[in-house]
Design a protein around this motif. Sequence first.
Motif, PDB file in Angstrom:
ATOM      1  N   ARG A  81       0.840  -1.209   0.000  1.00 38.65           N
ATOM      2  CA  ARG A  81       0.000   0.000   0.000  1.00 38.65           C
ATOM      3  C   ARG A  81       0.871   1.254   0.000  1.00 38.65           C
ATOM      4  NH1 ARG A  81      -5.025  -0.155   0.304  1.00 38.65           N
ATOM      5  NH2 ARG A  81      -6.059  -1.888   1.275  1.00 38.65           N
TER       6      ARG A  81
ATOM      7  N   LYS B 150       1.108   3.606  -3.103  1.00 36.90           N
ATOM      8  CA  LYS B 150       0.284   4.758  -2.706  1.00 36.90           C
ATOM      9  C   LYS B 150      -1.188   4.505  -3.027  1.00 36.90           C
ATOM     10  CE  LYS B 150       3.565   8.488  -2.483  1.00 36.90           C
ATOM     11  NZ  LYS B 150       3.221   9.182  -1.270  1.00 36.90           N
TER      12      LYS B 150
ATOM     13  N   PHE C  54      -4.486   3.832  -0.738  1.00 36.73           N
ATOM     14  CA  PHE C  54      -5.007   3.781   0.619  1.00 36.73           C
ATOM     15  C   PHE C  54      -6.528   3.700   0.619  1.00 36.73           C
ATOM     16  CE2 PHE C  54      -0.979   6.010   0.583  1.00 36.73           C
ATOM     17  CZ  PHE C  54      -0.262   5.243   1.486  1.00 36.73           C
TER      18      PHE C  54
ATOM     19  N   ASP D  45      -5.473   8.320   5.637  1.00 38.64           N
ATOM     20  CA  ASP D  45      -4.170   7.729   5.312  1.00 38.64           C
ATOM     21  C   ASP D  45      -3.631   8.311   4.006  1.00 38.64           C
ATOM     22  OD1 ASP D  45      -4.351   6.137   7.584  1.00 38.64           O
ATOM     23  OD2 ASP D  45      -5.281   4.484   6.483  1.00 38.64           O
ATOM     24  N   ALA D  46      -4.507   8.478   3.041  1.00 32.97           N
ATOM     25  CA  ALA D  46      -4.096   9.048   1.755  1.00 32.97           C
ATOM     26  C   ALA D  46      -3.576  10.469   1.944  1.00 32.97           C
ATOM     27  CB  ALA D  46      -5.272   9.035   0.779  1.00 32.97           C
TER      28      ALA D  46
ATOM     29  N   HIS E 118      -0.174  10.560   3.344  1.00 25.05           N
ATOM     30  CA  HIS E 118       0.884  10.066   2.458  1.00 25.05           C
ATOM     31  C   HIS E 118       0.867  10.732   1.082  1.00 25.05           C
ATOM     32  CE1 HIS E 118       2.341   6.983   5.191  1.00 25.05           C
ATOM     33  NE2 HIS E 118       1.084   6.756   5.492  1.00 25.05           N
TER      34      HIS E 118
ATOM     35  N   PHE F  39      -4.563   9.604  -3.616  1.00 26.47           N
ATOM     36  CA  PHE F  39      -4.102   8.255  -3.268  1.00 26.47           C
ATOM     37  C   PHE F  39      -5.136   7.475  -2.468  1.00 26.47           C
ATOM     38  CE2 PHE F  39      -0.112  10.797  -3.590  1.00 26.47           C
ATOM     39  CZ  PHE F  39       0.267  10.284  -4.819  1.00 26.47           C
ATOM     40  N   TYR F  40      -6.319   8.042  -2.342  1.00 25.44           N
ATOM     41  CA  TYR F  40      -7.463   7.350  -1.740  1.00 25.44           C
ATOM     42  C   TYR F  40      -8.096   6.538  -2.873  1.00 25.44           C
ATOM     43  CZ  TYR F  40     -12.156   6.902   0.358  1.00 25.44           C
ATOM     44  OH  TYR F  40     -13.357   6.432   0.847  1.00 25.44           O
ATOM     45  N   ARG F  41      -7.549   5.332  -3.079  1.00 30.92           N
ATOM     46  CA  ARG F  41      -7.932   4.541  -4.252  1.00 30.92           C
ATOM     47  C   ARG F  41      -7.575   3.078  -4.040  1.00 30.92           C
ATOM     48  NH1 ARG F  41      -3.373   3.419  -7.347  1.00 30.92           N
ATOM     49  NH2 ARG F  41      -1.483   4.427  -6.608  1.00 30.92           N
TER      50      ARG F  41
END
Length: 146
Positions: free
Chosen positions: A32, A36, A38, A43-44, A47, A52-54
């Motif tokens: 993860r 990238k 998350f 978390d995305a 980072h 990156f929320y995917r």
Amino acid sequence: MLENEVFSSFMLYGTLLILKMYLIAIVTGQLRLRRKAFINPEDAIRHGGLQFYREDPEVERYRRVHRNDMETIYPFLFLGAVYSLLDPHPTVARIHFCVFFLGRLVHTVAYLLPLRAPARSLAYSIAQLACFSMALQIVFAVISHW
């Protein structure tokens, strides 16, 4: 407890399976971070941002391995513990535990590489046969005791 050959064998294989599950969980988390990808927005953001929320196909493959482990290893732990109480022949018990362990190991490898079908489903089925055998022996022992 360690003098009981059957239970010692069960503890060994059960612990190896739990360690395998931990390893898959750790690798999933590391994957993860590397990819990238998350599943939680916080978390995305931490980072690099909401982009990156995917989901990521490779991360999801590892998650499916872990979920399948939970669906099969937890029942094995229950069945193996109860089966050990039946005082089965140590060699027969060890075969049950080893077949399940090897089946789960091959299943994981087949899922992650990915190997051609039907490698994964065959490994799954062989491991489940060991559990089914233990479950039947438990049921027969209980019924015959009544």
